[in-house]
Design a protein around this motif. Structure first.
Motif, PDB file in Angstrom:
ATOM      1  N   ALA A 356      -5.961   0.111   3.054  1.00 30.31           N
ATOM      2  CA  ALA A 356      -5.400  -0.977   2.250  1.00 30.31           C
ATOM      3  C   ALA A 356      -4.443  -0.427   1.196  1.00 30.31           C
ATOM      4  O   ALA A 356      -3.366  -1.000   0.950  1.00 30.31           O
ATOM      5  CB  ALA A 356      -6.517  -1.788   1.593  1.00 30.31           C
ATOM      6  N   GLU A 357      -4.810   0.690   0.580  1.00 33.88           N
ATOM      7  CA  GLU A 357      -3.927   1.314  -0.416  1.00 33.88           C
ATOM      8  C   GLU A 357      -2.620   1.756   0.232  1.00 33.88           C
ATOM      9  O   GLU A 357      -1.532   1.515  -0.291  1.00 33.88           O
ATOM     10  CB  GLU A 357      -4.620   2.538  -1.048  1.00 33.88           C
ATOM     11  N   ALA A 359      -1.275   0.595   2.903  1.00 33.09           N
ATOM     12  CA  ALA A 359      -0.503  -0.585   3.315  1.00 33.09           C
ATOM     13  C   ALA A 359       0.275  -1.149   2.140  1.00 33.09           C
ATOM     14  O   ALA A 359       1.455  -1.508   2.268  1.00 33.09           O
ATOM     15  CB  ALA A 359      -1.429  -1.643   3.904  1.00 33.09           C
ATOM     16  N   ARG A 360      -0.384  -1.217   0.987  1.00 32.58           N
ATOM     17  CA  ARG A 360       0.286  -1.765  -0.192  1.00 32.58           C
ATOM     18  C   ARG A 360       1.494  -0.897  -0.553  1.00 32.58           C
ATOM     19  O   ARG A 360       2.576  -1.399  -0.840  1.00 32.58           O
ATOM     20  CB  ARG A 360      -0.697  -1.851  -1.348  1.00 32.58           C
ATOM     21  N   ALA A 362       3.222   1.010   1.407  1.00 37.79           N
ATOM     22  CA  ALA A 362       4.260   0.894   2.446  1.00 37.79           C
ATOM     23  C   ALA A 362       5.090  -0.369   2.251  1.00 37.79           C
ATOM     24  O   ALA A 362       6.317  -0.355   2.400  1.00 37.79           O
ATOM     25  CB  ALA A 362       3.616   0.903   3.836  1.00 37.79           C
ATOM     26  N   LEU A 363       4.436  -1.471   1.909  1.00 36.64           N
ATOM     27  CA  LEU A 363       5.178  -2.716   1.708  1.00 36.64           C
ATOM     28  C   LEU A 363       6.082  -2.621   0.485  1.00 36.64           C
ATOM     29  O   LEU A 363       7.215  -3.106   0.493  1.00 36.64           O
ATOM     30  CB  LEU A 363       4.202  -3.883   1.533  1.00 36.64           C
TER      31      LEU A 363
ATOM     32  N   ALA B 245       8.515  -1.688   7.035  1.00 41.10           N
ATOM     33  CA  ALA B 245       7.195  -1.472   6.437  1.00 41.10           C
ATOM     34  C   ALA B 245       6.491  -0.298   7.113  1.00 41.10           C
ATOM     35  O   ALA B 245       5.744   0.442   6.483  1.00 41.10           O
ATOM     36  CB  ALA B 245       6.359  -2.740   6.546  1.00 41.10           C
ATOM     37  N   LEU B 363       9.301  -9.708   4.132  1.00 45.40           N
ATOM     38  CA  LEU B 363       8.698  -8.650   3.304  1.00 45.40           C
ATOM     39  C   LEU B 363       8.117  -9.226   2.023  1.00 45.40           C
ATOM     40  O   LEU B 363       7.044  -8.836   1.567  1.00 45.40           O
ATOM     41  CB  LEU B 363       9.742  -7.587   2.964  1.00 45.40           C
ATOM     42  N   LEU B 370      -0.581  -9.084   0.201  1.00 42.56           N
ATOM     43  CA  LEU B 370      -1.342  -7.853  -0.026  1.00 42.56           C
ATOM     44  C   LEU B 370      -1.433  -7.487  -1.504  1.00 42.56           C
ATOM     45  O   LEU B 370      -1.882  -6.404  -1.843  1.00 42.56           O
ATOM     46  CB  LEU B 370      -0.703  -6.705   0.758  1.00 42.56           C
ATOM     47  N   LEU B 377      -9.115  -4.947  -5.983  1.00 44.08           N
ATOM     48  CA  LEU B 377      -9.291  -4.519  -4.598  1.00 44.08           C
ATOM     49  C   LEU B 377     -10.006  -3.184  -4.540  1.00 44.08           C
ATOM     50  O   LEU B 377      -9.876  -2.360  -5.413  1.00 44.08           O
ATOM     51  CB  LEU B 377      -7.929  -4.367  -3.945  1.00 44.08           C
TER      52      LEU B 377
END
Lengths: 392, 392
Positions: A356-357, A359-360, A362-363, B245, B363, B370, B377
């Motif tokens: 999850a980290e 992914a965040r 990367a976005l 991404a 995006l 997220l 989180l």
């Protein structure tokens, strides 16, 4: 519509909006544990993913209703968070001649392994009893592979308080599932490890090959206006970010969790996952198309294996068991997605948080890349000359 | 390293940073036009994409050096923005027996179409002359398919002022290209239309199948720390956002531009692209594995076609030409990626701008999805009970 009062219309809209407040909207982390039927699935793994804020599936495939009941009970002792159960839709029995001919080919391998082949029987995976169990003790989500349940079954699950997710591999399957009333679609790309979830396992379609995940997400989105869960070859936070950017509500990962200590993955299988041999599609182990790591059995029998599920599953079970017991990976179905070599040996909850980290991040990075440039995006830049090192 | 003074070290770092200020970092829009050799590529299409802030490739494949020179000259009259040229790396000739046997099978179709089959000759696509042309009148980027140029060739292009991009379909090809000195990699997923860019077209690898784009991006990123350009089945802004991404610096689209008015796509081909028949991989038309829309010729000859490129390309050329002339799509190589049915009939510049807008919105939406939830989180949420409609 014209016969509704404004009040009735507003109530209807409100009910509709309630219905669409799905589990996917409430997840702390948009990561779903794939079912992983046939060994790797354990109550411990399912609970660990749900406890970390993701969503864990428990596999019901290959289990009788009473075995499933025990696993469900154990899972509930490990987590109070929502979990899901995945069911195989029963198929139809295969022509006995094709199965017999295949069995004859395996005779030598069985002799060498010192086992008798299993009885190649058809069964419906205890379908009716598992439906009753799940109606009586419902879970948050019931997902399906190998087909779409009848609309009446979907309605009964929803009345019991469960959402219904249907796994699709083609745009026409997506349309079918939406029409039947599915709450969400699990969109399975050809990269996925294990069985293709296809409604029908048709060898004549092998020439087309499977549709890649990113292509399938685009094709399905054009047909279906319900939430999508992307699965197939997702091993990194960057790939999770990618499927979210492509419009998925969450990413479903299976292979990525196979090396977690909570998974029931056999030792010989774990060893193969730590290597990097290529994967291939095969019906050799179960009679249904599935992706696994190439090994002796896959290479030797893929061309001959008929579409005959679950007959071949039962037929080859003793051989696969012998391979696991003897530490011989050449006899074992080493299901794995195309990115299995990127997997980590981490506790499942830690893996969920790490992904999850990633992914965040990367976005965020991609958003920076696509922010409108100073000159204003969309303007003609034809007059801009090339930079010195890049003649046009 | 230890023998360098601090000053020398800083100079080296500065030179390295200069070298890494690549064209991809300067693009207003991270959208690249794929080369589209064999008809669809035109100077007008290339210029339109570069003029809109994207990056247009001109195909050099199948063209002699003088034809390429003419096209380059015309493109330069249409745009001052950077453009690229794509070259085919020459292969080796195929065994004549395999080619002869295949030619014999096609005889009936040739008679029916009223044409003679072409001479199944080997050639190197005028390789040396096109290298000289591009050294003399360099473009911003030279990209390659069907292999990786020798390091000396890469160095010569770089000295001439061109970046070198190498197209890869597997992680080992990516390593090879990085070692040879490539500036960037075009990462081609199995979803892509037209020829697979594989370094070697090996029928023995067909059982493995191609690697899907999103999986390949993850696998290549683990091997290569240079910019990646993603290609294969990208038809929407959401998919462009997805590959960014996933860590790509840009998305390369081919099929998506085939219906643009600037493209040289034949009428019978345009009609097929407006439909939705499935695609498949085949060597039937050219002797090299390629993805196209299934039609009569593909279905009839895929199983028999040997790996023999460019021999089969020359052999079938008159048949394909006859199909285009007579409006018979059954004889034509209808190259298309897996999402071709999502294509639009828009001017290329408008398409670039629309896709970029869609990508930005996608995006943004994914980033919202997220963002860290209120509860923080990564914390254990196991104590959170299920919502009323979703029993655990």
């Amino acid at each position: 519509m014209s016969s509704l009062t404004l009040r009735e219309l507003l109530v209807e809209r409100w009910v509709t909006s309630l219905r669409h407040e799905l589990l996917l909207d409430r997840l702390a982390v948009p990561i779903v544990l794939a079912p992983l039927a046939g060994g790797p699935s354990t109550p411990e793994l399912t609970a660990a993913v749900s406890n970390a804020g993701g969503f864990g599936f428990l596999a019901a495939g290959y289990l009788g209703a009473s075995a499933l009941a025990e696993r469900l009970e154990r899972t509930r002792t490990l987590t109070g968070a929502p979990i899901g159960v995945n069911l195989f839709i029963p198929g139809t029995s295969a022509p006995p001649q094709a199965v017999d001919a295949y069995a004859a080919r395996l005779a030598d391998d069985a002799r060498q392994a010192g086992v008798e082949l299993g009885a190649a029987r058809f069964d419906d995976d205890d379908w009716a009893a598992k439906l009753e169990l799940l109606m009586a003790t419902p879970v948050a989500v019931v997902s399906f592979v190998f087909g779409c349940p009848e609309p009446e079954v979907i309605d009964r699950f929803r009345d019991a308080g469960s959402e219904v997710w249907v796994t699709v591999t083609r745009p026409d399957e997506a349309r079918h599932a939406v029409d039947a009333g599915a709450d969400a679609l699990v969109v399975q790309g050809a990269e996925a490890g294990g069985h293709r979830a296809s409604f029908r396992d048709d060898p004549a379609a092998d020439v087309i090959g499977g549709i890649g995940l990113l292509s399938l997400l685009q094709l399905v989105r054009a047909q279906a206006d319900i939430p999508l869960v992307a699965t197939g070859g997702i091993a990194t936070g960057a790939a999770i970010a990618a499927v979210l950017a492509a419009g998925a509500a969450a990413a479903q990962l299976g292979t990525a969790f196979l090396r977690c200590p909570e998974a029931g993955t056999a030792a010989v299988y774990r060893q193969a996952l730590a290597d990097n041999a290529p994967t291939a599609m095969t019906r050799a182990f179960t009679g249904r198309l599935a992706r696994g790591i190439r090994n002796r059995f896959l290479d030797r029998y893929s061309a001959a294996a008929p579409a005959a599920y679950p007959e071949l599953h039962h037929l080859t079970a003793p051989l696969r068991q012998a391979g696991r017991a003897a530490g011989d990976p050449g006899l074992v179905n080493l299901w794995a997605g195309q990115t299995y070599e990127l997997g980590h040996q981490l506790p499942a909850g830690q893996l969920v948080r790490t992904l999850a980290e990633e992914a965040r991040a990367a976005l965020q990075h991609a958003g920076d890349r696509l922010s409108p440039p100073a000159g204003g995006l969309g303007e003609e830049v034809g007059s801009a000359g090339p930079a010195p090192r890049s003649p046009s």
